[in-house]
Design an enzyme around this catalytic site. Structure first.
Site, PDB file in Angstrom:
ATOM      1  N   ASN A 106       0.827  -1.210   0.000  1.00  0.00           N
ATOM      2  CA  ASN A 106       0.000   0.000   0.000  1.00  0.00           C
ATOM      3  C   ASN A 106       0.858   1.256   0.000  1.00  0.00           C
ATOM      4  OD1 ASN A 106      -2.179  -1.714   0.093  1.00  0.00           O
ATOM      5  ND2 ASN A 106      -2.243  -1.722   2.335  1.00  0.00           N
ATOM      6  N   HIS A 123       5.723  -0.528  -2.915  1.00  0.00           N
ATOM      7  CA  HIS A 123       5.275   0.293  -4.045  1.00  0.00           C
ATOM      8  C   HIS A 123       5.446   1.783  -3.787  1.00  0.00           C
ATOM      9  CE1 HIS A 123       2.621  -3.211  -5.683  1.00  0.00           C
ATOM     10  NE2 HIS A 123       3.868  -3.297  -6.061  1.00  0.00           N
TER      11      HIS A 123
END
Ligand SMILES: [Zn+2]
Length: 259
Positions: A106, A123
């Site tokens: 997330n 990410h």
């Protein structure tokens, strides 16, 4: 929630025997705080766009203000959301096991705001943009960004070092994962006694890659996800349900068995 007592007891038993736990979280746990998943993110003003068309270096080169505006809109959603019971239960988990390493796919900061330190962001993060030209980190002003006036485009800020454009600090399509984050995640899974996967189908890279490492090394794996789960391996325990319900139930059961 369709988790049975026997499954919860088994999960507690496995956790209690583990010194090192590697936890991977995906979009599901953020969705429970009201943050739309990447594919559901395009509502309202953004309805006619495709996420995959906005989340690329090429899209940013072609229309910086459009792409920056979209990420500012997503950052606004994140900063308006709060960590949920699942995020908080993971903080409690980290206090019960000797070494708990938290890896997330997330790009929000809900784990940090719940109180988890040292989160590995595979990410990247919406909260840590950097220069598109030289990579210098850019500090965003405090507070929640405003809705852009009369539209969706917002000019990105300029880099304080080279005057280049600042880009979102997330991993785009066609880009590789941050090397340090990936190696930290891989190491955490290789060194763990138990792998806990939460809110991700585990079918798509990088989640699938980490899951595979854990499985190949014969680690016990606990999966918490509301959807249908591929089960069958003996060292894999699937607790079906939302993280915000299953994780607190798991921690409560652990405290009941061993206060
Ligand atoms: Zn720069």
């Amino acid at each position: 929630m369709t988790v049975h007592d026997t499954q919860l007891n088994k999960a507690v038993d496995w956790l209690a025997q583990s010194r090192r736990v590697a936890v991977l979280t995906g979009a599901g746990i953020s969705a429970e705080s009201g943050i739309p998943t990447f594919r559901d993110a395009l509502t309202g003003l953004w309805e006619r766009f495709e996420a995959a068309d906005l989340a690329t270096p090429r899209a940013f080169r072609e229309d910086k203000a459009l792409v920056w505006g979209w990420y500012e809109w997503r950052r606004m959603q994140v900063l308006s959301s709060e960590p949920n019971a699942g995020h908080r239960a993971l903080v409690a988990l980290s206090q019960r096991v000797e070494d708990c390493r938290l890896i997330t796919q997330n790009v929000d900061d809900l784990h940090e705001r719940a109180g988890s330190p040292d989160v590995v962001h595979l990410h990247g993060s919406l909260l840590h943009p950097r220069c598109f030209a030289c990579g210098h980190p850019h500090v965003l002003p405090d507070g929640i960004p405003d809705e852009p006036e009369g539209g969706r485009s917002i000019q990105p800020p300029r880099c304080e070092r080279c005057r280049g454009y600042v880009r979102p600090g997330v991993v785009w399509f066609g880009e590789s994962l941050p090397t340090l984050a990936w190696s930290a995640a891989e190491r955490a899974v290789r060194e763990c006694d138990l792998f806990l996967s939460i809110g991700t189908s585990g079918q798509v890279f990088p989640a699938a890659g980490l899951h595979q490492i854990a499985a190949q090394q014969g680690k016990p794996i606990i999966v918490i996800n509301p959807g249908e789960l591929a089960d069958g391996r003996s060292r894999e325990l699937c607790l079906r349900g939302p993280a915000g319900e299953v994780l607190p139930a798991l921690m409560a059961r652990w405290s009941a068995i061993d206060p």
